[in-house]
Scaffold this active site. Structure first.
Site, PDB file in Angstrom:
ATOM      1  N   ARG A  68       0.909  -1.388  -0.045  1.00 43.37           N
ATOM      2  CA  ARG A  68      -0.055  -0.077   0.261  1.00 43.37           C
ATOM      3  C   ARG A  68       0.911   1.170   0.039  1.00 43.37           C
ATOM      4  NH1 ARG A  68      -2.527   0.904   5.919  1.00 43.37           N
ATOM      5  NH2 ARG A  68      -1.063   0.061   7.303  1.00 43.37           N
ATOM      6  N   ARG A 110      15.196  -2.548   3.661  1.00 45.15           N
ATOM      7  CA  ARG A 110      15.015  -3.379   5.173  1.00 45.15           C
ATOM      8  C   ARG A 110      15.621  -4.572   5.139  1.00 45.15           C
ATOM      9  NH1 ARG A 110       9.295  -1.959   5.268  1.00 45.15           N
ATOM     10  NH2 ARG A 110       8.865  -0.455   3.609  1.00 45.15           N
ATOM     11  N   ASP A 120      10.882  -7.297   8.088  1.00 45.10           N
ATOM     12  CA  ASP A 120      10.385  -6.283   6.881  1.00 45.10           C
ATOM     13  C   ASP A 120      10.250  -4.809   7.558  1.00 45.10           C
ATOM     14  OD1 ASP A 120       8.279  -7.907   8.095  1.00 45.10           O
ATOM     15  OD2 ASP A 120       6.928  -6.575   7.066  1.00 45.10           O
TER      16      ASP A 120
END
Ligand code: AMP
Ligand code: MG
Length: 479
Positions: free
Chosen positions: A98, A188, A256
């Site tokens: 998103r 990440r 993550d």
């Protein structure tokens, strides 16, 4: 003087989109899905100025278009990043479900930052999600990330929140919103875990990119991959200890959600601890206390072990042994940093035998007495000492044994112990008012938190812990 910006085409963006030059397996180019009627809720003018973007004269309509994704700026390279992640111990392929990085902007100070829309519509990584975000959680991320920044803790920043004019269902209908996030990068641990599942040259290119971007001094190291690993360990150890200094609990320390830059990222179910209890958990889905306050050090080590594993193919057998030793050493190293940090909270200089016990005994007392973590340290700096029994003379004796004058110790304490943190009940009250269209409590809270170490008259209500309640405070992710 440069002329004032009166339309979004005139904003002096300086894009150089290096992530988009990496192997295409690492991302998908994509545009935000336009929203019906965007409106500005918050603009962070101070941050915009640091980025070299003066937004003060930008018409609301342009700002709403820009920060909703309806009017992407020229020169960007919008893309959703692919990544994987161990969530509560289990590996999945994830990615920006998103969010869309609209581009990398170079600030007037020469810093490279990602500018990202969060809540900008579905992407190939949405896994059935709607790609959207609700206003409350985006305001919460704005507030807490800006508070963390003011506390001096490395973090992504928040540039803007706009509403979309569309509802999101969670499952009740809520106002949809887009947050514009600014980050040193969005790399990440999970980005590396994902790359490791792809072709080897993909991982090599990513490591090269990350080293150049975040640790440029290491490009000439004998083994950049190993030096890179150690450098990330170092920044993460400092970060976690800094969280714990102010009682911050991230809540979802999945791989993550752990950056390579050492910034805090993803303000989902995070919260600040009131009464000291090392087992404090706020996340509604953390049933086993995996990410409890005191477990954060062990979780960081676990995540960094996953990071080290992804880099093994780039290391010789001897270097692999070194990487393994670094993972093992992390535990002792972060414990040592925790004690140094706690020493600062107590105004201690140097290290004396007995310091570890002094810290541990205070924490045990605080736990048994359900003492407020933030206020206890502030009270130690005032005449308003809590009833600590024999501990206080021990601490005073320790202070008098160091060469530094008491004023220096107090200064050290003032820098380590905030007066104001985003207390959960205060944050909830501000968000609830915002939900009813009243942003005044939100702005007042933001203002108090912008200078958290400096106690001011009139702000006493922000120092008070929550009134006693039968229900433990709970926060939610995936919002
Ligand atoms: P988080 O818990 O925010 O770290 O998100 C974990 C993963 O779920 C990430 O890959 C997100 O992009 C994805 N995700 C979270 N919320 C949504 C949503 N509403 N739609 C699509 N993907 C989402
Ligand atoms: Mg995340």
């Amino acid at each position: 003087m440069p002329s004032r910006v009166v339309d979004h085409h005139q904003l002096p963006w300086r894009f150089d989109n290096s992530f988009g030059r990496l192997p295409e397996a690492l991302f998908t180019r994509i545009r935000p899905v336009p929203v019906r009627s965007p409106r500005v809720v918050l603009l962070n003018h101070a941050l915009a100025r640091d980025l070299g973007l003066d937004l003060t004269a930008l018409p609301d309509e342009d700002a709403a278009g820009l920060f909703s994704g309806n009017l992407p700026p020229e020169g960007g390279d919008p893309l959703a990043q692919a990544y994987g992640g161990h969530q509560f111990g289990h590996f999945s392929i994830l990615g920006d479900g998103r969010a869309i990085v609209l581009g990398e902007h170079i600030t007037p100070g020469g810093e490279r930052v990602d500018i990202q829309w969060k809540g900008s519509g579905p992407t190939p990584y949405s896994r059935g999600g709607d790609g959207r975000a609700a206003l409350g959680p985006m305001l919460r991320e704005y507030l807490i990330s800006e508070a963390m920044h003011a506390l001096g803790i490395p973090t992504t920043r928040s540039l803007a929140v706009v509403t979309t004019g569309e509802a999101v269902y969670r499952p009740e209908a809520l106002a949809g919103a887009v947050l514009t996030r600014v980050a040193a990068s969005h790399l990440r641990v999970g980005t590396f875990e994902y790359a490791a599942t792809r072709a080897p040259w993909c991982l090599t290119a990513l490591v090269d990119h990350a080293v150049r971007r975040h640790y440029p001094a290491l490009t000439d190291a004998k083994c950049p991959a190993l030096s890179f690993l150690r450098a990330v360990f170092d920044r993460q150890a400092d970060l976690i200890v800094d969280w714990m200094r102010v009682g911050f609990i991230h809540g979802v320390m999945n791989t993550d959600n752990m950056t390579i830059s050492g910034q805090t990222i993803d303000y989902g179910p995070c919260a600040f601890m009131d009464a000291y209890d090392p087992a404090t958990v706020f996340s509604s889905i953390d049933h086993h206390g995996r990410y409890a306050f005191q477990n954060q050090m062990a979780c960081a080590q676990w995540n960094l072990a996953r990071f080290a594993e992804t880099l093994l193919p780039l290391l010789t057998p001897d270097q692999q042994d070194e990487a393994r030793d670094a993972v093992i050493a992390f535990q002792h190293d972060i414990q040592r940093r925790w004690h140094v940090m706690m020493g600062k909270k107590l105004g201690l200089f140097g290290h004396h035998p007995g310091d570890v016990a002094l810290v541990d005994d205070l924490l045990t007392w605080m736990h048994l007495n359900e003492a407020d973590y933030t206020n206890t340290f502030r009270q130690l700096m005032s005449e308003d000492l809590p009833g600590l029994g024999e501990w206080t003379p021990r601490w005073r004796a320790r202070l008098s044994r160091q060469a530094e004058p008491i004023e220096a110790a107090l200064d050290r304490m003032r820098q380590a112990n905030p007066a104001y943190i985003p207390r959960n009940h205060v944050v909830e009250a501000a968000l609830s008012a915002a939900d009813d269209g009243n942003l005044t409590p939100f702005h007042e809270l933001l203002e108090a938190l912008s200078s958290p170490y400096h106690r001011r008259d009139g702000l006493e209500s922000y120092e008070r812990p929550a009134p006693p309640s039968d229900e433990p405070y709970r926060t939610f992710c995936g919002t």
